[in-house]
Design an enzyme around this catalytic site. Sequence first.
Site, PDB file in Angstrom:
ATOM      1  N   LYS A   1      -7.739 -12.702  -6.568  1.00 35.15           N
ATOM      2  CA  LYS A   1      -7.118 -11.787  -5.595  1.00 35.15           C
ATOM      3  C   LYS A   1      -5.709 -12.293  -5.255  1.00 35.15           C
ATOM      4  O   LYS A   1      -5.552 -13.370  -4.674  1.00 35.15           O
ATOM      5  CB  LYS A   1      -7.993 -11.755  -4.342  1.00 35.15           C
ATOM      6  CG  LYS A   1      -7.373 -11.056  -3.156  1.00 35.15           C
ATOM      7  CD  LYS A   1      -7.447  -9.571  -3.298  1.00 35.15           C
ATOM      8  CE  LYS A   1      -6.552  -8.866  -2.315  1.00 35.15           C
ATOM      9  NZ  LYS A   1      -6.158  -7.537  -2.751  1.00 35.15           N
TER      10      LYS A   1
ATOM     11  N   GLY B   1      -1.725  -3.361   2.083  1.00 33.31           N
ATOM     12  CA  GLY B   1      -0.962  -4.388   2.794  1.00 33.31           C
ATOM     13  C   GLY B   1       0.500  -4.397   2.379  1.00 33.31           C
ATOM     14  O   GLY B   1       1.399  -4.659   3.180  1.00 33.31           O
ATOM     15  N   ASN B   2       0.753  -4.057   1.108  1.00 31.98           N
ATOM     16  CA  ASN B   2       2.134  -4.017   0.627  1.00 31.98           C
ATOM     17  C   ASN B   2       2.921  -2.856   1.228  1.00 31.98           C
ATOM     18  O   ASN B   2       4.148  -2.867   1.206  1.00 31.98           O
ATOM     19  CB  ASN B   2       2.162  -3.922  -0.904  1.00 31.98           C
ATOM     20  CG  ASN B   2       1.864  -5.280  -1.519  1.00 31.98           C
ATOM     21  OD1 ASN B   2       2.468  -6.274  -1.155  1.00 31.98           O
ATOM     22  ND2 ASN B   2       0.905  -5.320  -2.435  1.00 31.98           N
TER      23      ASN B   2
ATOM     24  N   LYS C   1      -9.749  -5.096  -0.068  1.00 35.90           N
ATOM     25  CA  LYS C   1      -9.936  -4.107   1.004  1.00 35.90           C
ATOM     26  C   LYS C   1     -10.365  -2.740   0.476  1.00 35.90           C
ATOM     27  O   LYS C   1     -10.991  -1.962   1.206  1.00 35.90           O
ATOM     28  CB  LYS C   1      -8.689  -3.977   1.881  1.00 35.90           C
ATOM     29  CG  LYS C   1      -7.496  -3.338   1.239  1.00 35.90           C
ATOM     30  CD  LYS C   1      -7.267  -1.933   1.687  1.00 35.90           C
ATOM     31  CE  LYS C   1      -6.119  -1.250   0.995  1.00 35.90           C
ATOM     32  NZ  LYS C   1      -5.629  -1.645  -0.302  1.00 35.90           N
TER      33      LYS C   1
ATOM     34  N   LYS D   1      -9.046  -0.292  -6.843  1.00 39.60           N
ATOM     35  CA  LYS D   1      -8.951   1.028  -6.192  1.00 39.60           C
ATOM     36  C   LYS D   1      -9.772   2.050  -6.988  1.00 39.60           C
ATOM     37  O   LYS D   1     -10.523   2.849  -6.420  1.00 39.60           O
ATOM     38  CB  LYS D   1      -7.488   1.493  -6.109  1.00 39.60           C
ATOM     39  CG  LYS D   1      -6.634   0.601  -5.236  1.00 39.60           C
ATOM     40  CD  LYS D   1      -5.201   1.107  -5.115  1.00 39.60           C
ATOM     41  CE  LYS D   1      -4.264   0.011  -4.688  1.00 39.60           C
ATOM     42  NZ  LYS D   1      -4.673  -0.801  -3.554  1.00 39.60           N
TER      43      LYS D   1
HETATM   44  N1  LIG Z   1      -2.412   2.177 -13.953  1.00 40.75           N
HETATM   45  C1  LIG Z   1      -1.697   2.060 -12.843  1.00 40.75           C
HETATM   46  N2  LIG Z   1      -1.283   3.177 -12.195  1.00 40.75           N
HETATM   47  C2  LIG Z   1      -0.550   3.075 -11.070  1.00 40.75           C
HETATM   48  N3  LIG Z   1      -0.195   1.894 -10.501  1.00 40.75           N
HETATM   49  C3  LIG Z   1      -0.603   0.754 -11.101  1.00 40.75           C
HETATM   50  C4  LIG Z   1      -1.358   0.784 -12.290  1.00 40.75           C
HETATM   51  N4  LIG Z   1      -1.625  -0.494 -12.663  1.00 40.75           N
HETATM   52  C5  LIG Z   1      -1.050  -1.283 -11.749  1.00 40.75           C
HETATM   53  N5  LIG Z   1      -0.435  -0.545 -10.803  1.00 40.75           N
HETATM   54  C6  LIG Z   1       0.246  -1.169  -9.662  1.00 40.75           C
HETATM   55  O1  LIG Z   1      -0.670  -1.222  -8.602  1.00 40.75           O
HETATM   56  C7  LIG Z   1       0.077  -1.153  -7.377  1.00 40.75           C
HETATM   57  C8  LIG Z   1      -0.884  -0.864  -6.226  1.00 40.75           C
HETATM   58  O2  LIG Z   1      -1.632  -2.028  -6.000  1.00 40.75           O
HETATM   59  P1  LIG Z   1      -1.311  -2.999  -4.761  1.00 40.75           P
HETATM   60  O3  LIG Z   1       0.163  -3.066  -4.534  1.00 40.75           O
HETATM   61  O4  LIG Z   1      -2.081  -4.236  -4.976  1.00 40.75           O
HETATM   62  O5  LIG Z   1      -1.976  -2.152  -3.644  1.00 40.75           O
HETATM   63  P2  LIG Z   1      -1.909  -2.106  -2.070  1.00 40.75           P
HETATM   64  O6  LIG Z   1      -1.140  -0.848  -1.781  1.00 40.75           O
HETATM   65  O7  LIG Z   1      -3.346  -1.974  -1.714  1.00 40.75           O
HETATM   66  O8  LIG Z   1      -1.238  -3.346  -1.555  1.00 40.75           O
HETATM   67  C9  LIG Z   1       1.105  -0.094  -7.665  1.00 40.75           C
HETATM   68  O9  LIG Z   1       2.221  -0.188  -6.821  1.00 40.75           O
HETATM   69  C10 LIG Z   1       1.467  -0.416  -9.122  1.00 40.75           C
HETATM   70  O10 LIG Z   1       2.564  -1.325  -9.149  1.00 40.75           O
HETATM   71  N1  LIG Z   2      -7.450  -7.719   1.381  1.00 43.69           N
HETATM   72  C1  LIG Z   2      -6.729  -6.923   0.569  1.00 43.69           C
HETATM   73  O1  LIG Z   2      -7.239  -6.350  -0.390  1.00 43.69           O
HETATM   74  O2  LIG Z   2      -5.391  -6.765   0.891  1.00 43.69           O
HETATM   75  P1  LIG Z   2      -4.286  -5.962   0.056  1.00 43.69           P
HETATM   76  O3  LIG Z   2      -4.779  -4.559  -0.097  1.00 43.69           O
HETATM   77  O4  LIG Z   2      -3.071  -6.046   0.918  1.00 43.69           O
HETATM   78  O5  LIG Z   2      -4.106  -6.658  -1.254  1.00 43.69           O
END
Ligand SMILES: Nc1ncnc2c1ncn2[C@@H]1O[C@H](COP(=O)(O)OP(=O)(O)O)[C@@H](O)[C@H]1O
Ligand SMILES: NC(=O)OP(=O)(O)O
Length: 312
Positions: free
Chosen positions: A129, A12-13, A211, A273
Amino acid sequence: MKNKRIVVALGGNAILSKDASAEAQQAALAKTAKHLVTLIKQGNQLIITHGNGPQVGNLLIQQQEGATESNPAMPLDTCVAMTQGSLGYWLQNALLKELENEGIDQPVATVLTQVIVSEDDPAFDHPAKPIGPFFSESEAKLMMVETDSVYREDAGRGWRKVVPSPKPLTIQEHQVINTLIENNIITIAGGGGGVPILAESYRGVEAVIDKDLASEKIAELVAADMFIILTSVTHVAINYGQSNQIDLGRVTVANLDEYIKDKQFSPGSMLPKVEAMIEFVKACDGGQGIITSLENIGNLDNGLSGTFITLD
Ligand SMILES: Nc1ncnc2c1ncn2[C@@H]1O[C@H](COP(=O)(O)OP(=O)(O)O)[C@@H](O)[C@H]1O
Ligand SMILES: NC(=O)OP(=O)(O)O
């Protein structure tokens, strides 16, 4: 990497960074569609899932700020359904446009996807979350005093509201999803982790499912050859954000279990993830798991880019 059934999960980011306008999110999805169509052109069957963390948090704020007695705020499960609809609408049309540009005549469908969760999931008592915008520590702490919401620091990026995130048990619409794929229809499903509902009653519960975990369930149920999680970093790292950070190329489940014990991955961001990938490679014998950035999709063929997860 030819003719595979691939589940691709979009963060989502990656759709909403700083500019939350519809135009900016649609522009981000137009870029995303170009990368996804690269995989389609190679002959792969795609099932696309996406997050909604930033979007559902923003929508909740709009709902709450604009609410009146005669026009009440919608509950969180309904907000998840609303973001599934809006993001699916944008992504479906971005894909259709890009497919047309490439001269590919293939239909795209978005499935309103519900995910069964347990009412007894301990997550309901421990909101974890992160959703919505990032705040400073002082702003977040003030909101915690003034409202009954909980805020937590999110992977070094600021403070965010946290909501319950129960484990996905199964996907209500999995037969619909399989029917679409069998008919060569590019399928968008599991948006925002799916709408959390309780089995049998079809009653929604106020939560946001991760997700990545919901996408893993979809990957299992469609017997995917490959599960790709696209996020904002090219690699999963250990010692993330520190001077001794090491990007992981190929890792086994045993390696990841050790790193999890060592608390290398942030809960609510990288940890789910990694957990989703472990589940996938264990459940789908021979299935390939990859975590990387969207821009890296074109480099996956050479096997050099991204974090590749294998059973052993
Ligand atoms: N060990 C790690 N290795 C890589 N990224 C990490 C780690 N721990 C935390 N992160 C953070 O997790 C982020 C990805 O999670 P998030 O932004 O929640 O995912 P999404 O892309 O699903 O929105 C990365 O941009 C980074 O800032
Ligand atoms: N629902 C959910 O996990 O959304 P993000 O990946 O954007 O956090």
